[in-house]
Scaffold this motif. Structure first.
Motif, PDB file in Angstrom:
ATOM      1  N   VAL A  96     -24.393 -32.415  68.615  1.00 16.30           N
ATOM      2  CA  VAL A  96     -23.511 -31.819  67.608  1.00 16.30           C
ATOM      3  C   VAL A  96     -23.828 -32.327  66.204  1.00 16.30           C
ATOM      4  O   VAL A  96     -23.706 -31.588  65.227  1.00 16.30           O
ATOM      5  CB  VAL A  96     -22.025 -32.100  67.959  1.00 16.30           C
ATOM      6  N   SER A  97     -24.294 -33.570  66.100  1.00 18.95           N
ATOM      7  CA  SER A  97     -24.589 -34.132  64.774  1.00 18.95           C
ATOM      8  C   SER A  97     -25.674 -33.333  64.054  1.00 18.95           C
ATOM      9  O   SER A  97     -25.709 -33.282  62.828  1.00 18.95           O
ATOM     10  CB  SER A  97     -24.999 -35.599  64.886  1.00 18.95           C
ATOM     11  N   ARG A  98     -26.548 -32.688  64.837  1.00 19.00           N
ATOM     12  CA  ARG A  98     -27.596 -31.861  64.230  1.00 19.00           C
ATOM     13  C   ARG A  98     -26.976 -30.750  63.384  1.00 19.00           C
ATOM     14  O   ARG A  98     -27.417 -30.473  62.273  1.00 19.00           O
ATOM     15  CB  ARG A  98     -28.461 -31.268  65.335  1.00 19.00           C
ATOM     16  N   TYR A  99     -25.972 -30.105  63.908  1.00 16.05           N
ATOM     17  CA  TYR A  99     -25.346 -28.994  63.208  1.00 16.05           C
ATOM     18  C   TYR A  99     -24.324 -29.471  62.188  1.00 16.05           C
ATOM     19  O   TYR A  99     -24.158 -28.851  61.145  1.00 16.05           O
ATOM     20  CB  TYR A  99     -24.732 -28.017  64.217  1.00 16.05           C
ATOM     21  N   THR A 100     -23.679 -30.602  62.459  1.00 16.92           N
ATOM     22  CA  THR A 100     -22.723 -31.153  61.506  1.00 16.92           C
ATOM     23  C   THR A 100     -23.426 -31.490  60.200  1.00 16.92           C
ATOM     24  O   THR A 100     -22.921 -31.178  59.120  1.00 16.92           O
ATOM     25  CB  THR A 100     -22.045 -32.406  62.084  1.00 16.92           C
ATOM     26  N   SER A 101     -24.599 -32.109  60.300  1.00 12.57           N
ATOM     27  CA  SER A 101     -25.314 -32.467  59.066  1.00 12.57           C
ATOM     28  C   SER A 101     -25.745 -31.214  58.313  1.00 12.57           C
ATOM     29  O   SER A 101     -25.750 -31.191  57.086  1.00 12.57           O
ATOM     30  CB  SER A 101     -26.515 -33.372  59.364  1.00 12.57           C
ATOM     31  N   ARG A 102     -26.099 -30.145  59.040  1.00 11.33           N
ATOM     32  CA  ARG A 102     -26.469 -28.905  58.358  1.00 11.33           C
ATOM     33  C   ARG A 102     -25.273 -28.279  57.665  1.00 11.33           C
ATOM     34  O   ARG A 102     -25.405 -27.726  56.573  1.00 11.33           O
ATOM     35  CB  ARG A 102     -27.071 -27.910  59.339  1.00 11.33           C
ATOM     36  N   ILE A 103     -24.113 -28.341  58.308  1.00 13.48           N
ATOM     37  CA  ILE A 103     -22.914 -27.786  57.674  1.00 13.48           C
ATOM     38  C   ILE A 103     -22.594 -28.586  56.420  1.00 13.48           C
ATOM     39  O   ILE A 103     -22.274 -28.022  55.381  1.00 13.48           O
ATOM     40  CB  ILE A 103     -21.723 -27.767  58.651  1.00 13.48           C
ATOM     41  N   MET A 104     -22.715 -29.927  56.509  1.00 11.86           N
ATOM     42  CA  MET A 104     -22.418 -30.743  55.335  1.00 11.86           C
ATOM     43  C   MET A 104     -23.419 -30.464  54.222  1.00 11.86           C
ATOM     44  O   MET A 104     -23.047 -30.367  53.065  1.00 11.86           O
ATOM     45  CB  MET A 104     -22.419 -32.240  55.707  1.00 11.86           C
ATOM     46  N   LEU A 105     -24.696 -30.323  54.565  1.00 10.29           N
ATOM     47  CA  LEU A 105     -25.686 -29.953  53.556  1.00 10.29           C
ATOM     48  C   LEU A 105     -25.387 -28.550  53.053  1.00 10.29           C
ATOM     49  O   LEU A 105     -25.548 -28.253  51.873  1.00 10.29           O
ATOM     50  CB  LEU A 105     -27.101 -30.028  54.129  1.00 10.29           C
ATOM     51  N   GLY A 106     -24.919 -27.688  53.949  1.00 11.33           N
ATOM     52  CA  GLY A 106     -24.535 -26.334  53.565  1.00 11.33           C
ATOM     53  C   GLY A 106     -23.420 -26.338  52.539  1.00 11.33           C
ATOM     54  O   GLY A 106     -23.380 -25.493  51.644  1.00 11.33           O
ATOM     55  N   VAL A 107     -22.527 -27.304  52.655  1.00  9.34           N
ATOM     56  CA  VAL A 107     -21.446 -27.436  51.677  1.00  9.34           C
ATOM     57  C   VAL A 107     -22.033 -27.764  50.305  1.00  9.34           C
ATOM     58  O   VAL A 107     -21.672 -27.151  49.299  1.00  9.34           O
ATOM     59  CB  VAL A 107     -20.426 -28.516  52.114  1.00  9.34           C
ATOM     60  N   THR A 108     -22.967 -28.705  50.280  1.00  2.00           N
ATOM     61  CA  THR A 108     -23.614 -29.086  49.022  1.00  2.00           C
ATOM     62  C   THR A 108     -24.371 -27.900  48.434  1.00  2.00           C
ATOM     63  O   THR A 108     -24.250 -27.599  47.238  1.00  2.00           O
ATOM     64  CB  THR A 108     -24.589 -30.263  49.263  1.00  2.00           C
ATOM     65  N   SER A 109     -25.139 -27.225  49.266  1.00  2.00           N
ATOM     66  CA  SER A 109     -25.916 -26.069  48.791  1.00  2.00           C
ATOM     67  C   SER A 109     -25.003 -24.935  48.344  1.00  2.00           C
ATOM     68  O   SER A 109     -25.283 -24.273  47.343  1.00  2.00           O
ATOM     69  CB  SER A 109     -26.849 -25.566  49.897  1.00  2.00           C
ATOM     70  N   THR A 110     -23.927 -24.719  49.086  1.00  2.00           N
ATOM     71  CA  THR A 110     -22.966 -23.679  48.713  1.00  2.00           C
ATOM     72  C   THR A 110     -22.368 -23.995  47.351  1.00  2.00           C
ATOM     73  O   THR A 110     -22.264 -23.112  46.492  1.00  2.00           O
ATOM     74  CB  THR A 110     -21.869 -23.544  49.783  1.00  2.00           C
ATOM     75  N   ALA A 111     -21.996 -25.248  47.141  1.00  2.00           N
ATOM     76  CA  ALA A 111     -21.440 -25.645  45.837  1.00  2.00           C
ATOM     77  C   ALA A 111     -22.457 -25.426  44.724  1.00  2.00           C
ATOM     78  O   ALA A 111     -22.099 -24.959  43.625  1.00  2.00           O
ATOM     79  CB  ALA A 111     -20.997 -27.108  45.885  1.00  2.00           C
ATOM     80  N   MET A 136     -33.674 -25.846  53.575  1.00  2.00           N
ATOM     81  CA  MET A 136     -34.904 -25.728  54.359  1.00  2.00           C
ATOM     82  C   MET A 136     -35.557 -27.093  54.571  1.00  2.00           C
ATOM     83  O   MET A 136     -36.013 -27.400  55.675  1.00  2.00           O
ATOM     84  CB  MET A 136     -35.886 -24.767  53.678  1.00  2.00           C
ATOM     85  N   ASP A 137     -35.598 -27.917  53.544  1.00  2.00           N
ATOM     86  CA  ASP A 137     -36.181 -29.251  53.675  1.00  2.00           C
ATOM     87  C   ASP A 137     -35.434 -30.060  54.732  1.00  2.00           C
ATOM     88  O   ASP A 137     -36.040 -30.759  55.544  1.00  2.00           O
ATOM     89  CB  ASP A 137     -36.155 -30.003  52.345  1.00  2.00           C
ATOM     90  N   HIS A 138     -34.116 -29.954  54.729  1.00  3.18           N
ATOM     91  CA  HIS A 138     -33.298 -30.674  55.708  1.00  3.18           C
ATOM     92  C   HIS A 138     -33.618 -30.196  57.126  1.00  3.18           C
ATOM     93  O   HIS A 138     -33.814 -31.009  58.033  1.00  3.18           O
ATOM     94  CB  HIS A 138     -31.813 -30.486  55.396  1.00  3.18           C
TER      95      HIS A 138
END
Length: 128
Positions: free
Chosen positions: A17-32, A108-110
């Motif tokens: 699950v941590s694989r997707y959690t980190s993407r969602i958190m990075l997604g938050v940064t990218s979305t912002a 993408m880098d993440h």
């Protein structure tokens, strides 16, 4: 396609699950970042928008467990509809492509780093 989709869904379901959690958190940064650049609406909190994007992605992968392939509309039509809804539902009023490219590049880098780490782990476990 059915077999590929089922395989992908099984693969996603069995990942850490941590694989997707980190993407969602990075997604938050990218979305912002994309909201700040005017590429996405700013009236929705980045955390909520990133979560909605994740729901769409996961639902797309797992929908065949609910709707049989024979009853589903053509994939191309579904992809066009998702694209239209995302563009008109989330798009902002500005087009600062450099800022948008930077945000997407970070995502993408993440993802590439995660895949490289998983590949290295798999290779090490095979060597042992």
């Amino acid at each position: 396609y059915t077999r590929d989709s089922r395989t992908l869904g099984d693969f996603v379901s069995h990942q850490d699950v941590s694989r997707y959690t980190s993407r969602i958190m990075l997604g938050v940064t990218s979305t912002a970042q994309m909201q700040a650049a005017g590429l996405l609406q700013s009236g929705i909190r980045p955390e909520v928008m990133a979560y909605v994007f994740s729901i769409v992605a996961m639902g797309f992968i797992h929908i065949q467990s609910i709707v049989p392939t024979a009853e589903a509309p053509p994939l191309e039509e579904v992809a066009d509809a998702i694209s239209h809804l995302m563009q008109h539902g989330f798009a902002g009023s500005s087009e600062h492509s450099a800022a948008g490219k930077q945000a997407i590049s970070g995502l993408m880098d993440h993802a590439i780093r995660q895949y490289d780490e998983e590949l290295s782990k798999a290779r090490r476990s095979h060597e042992q």
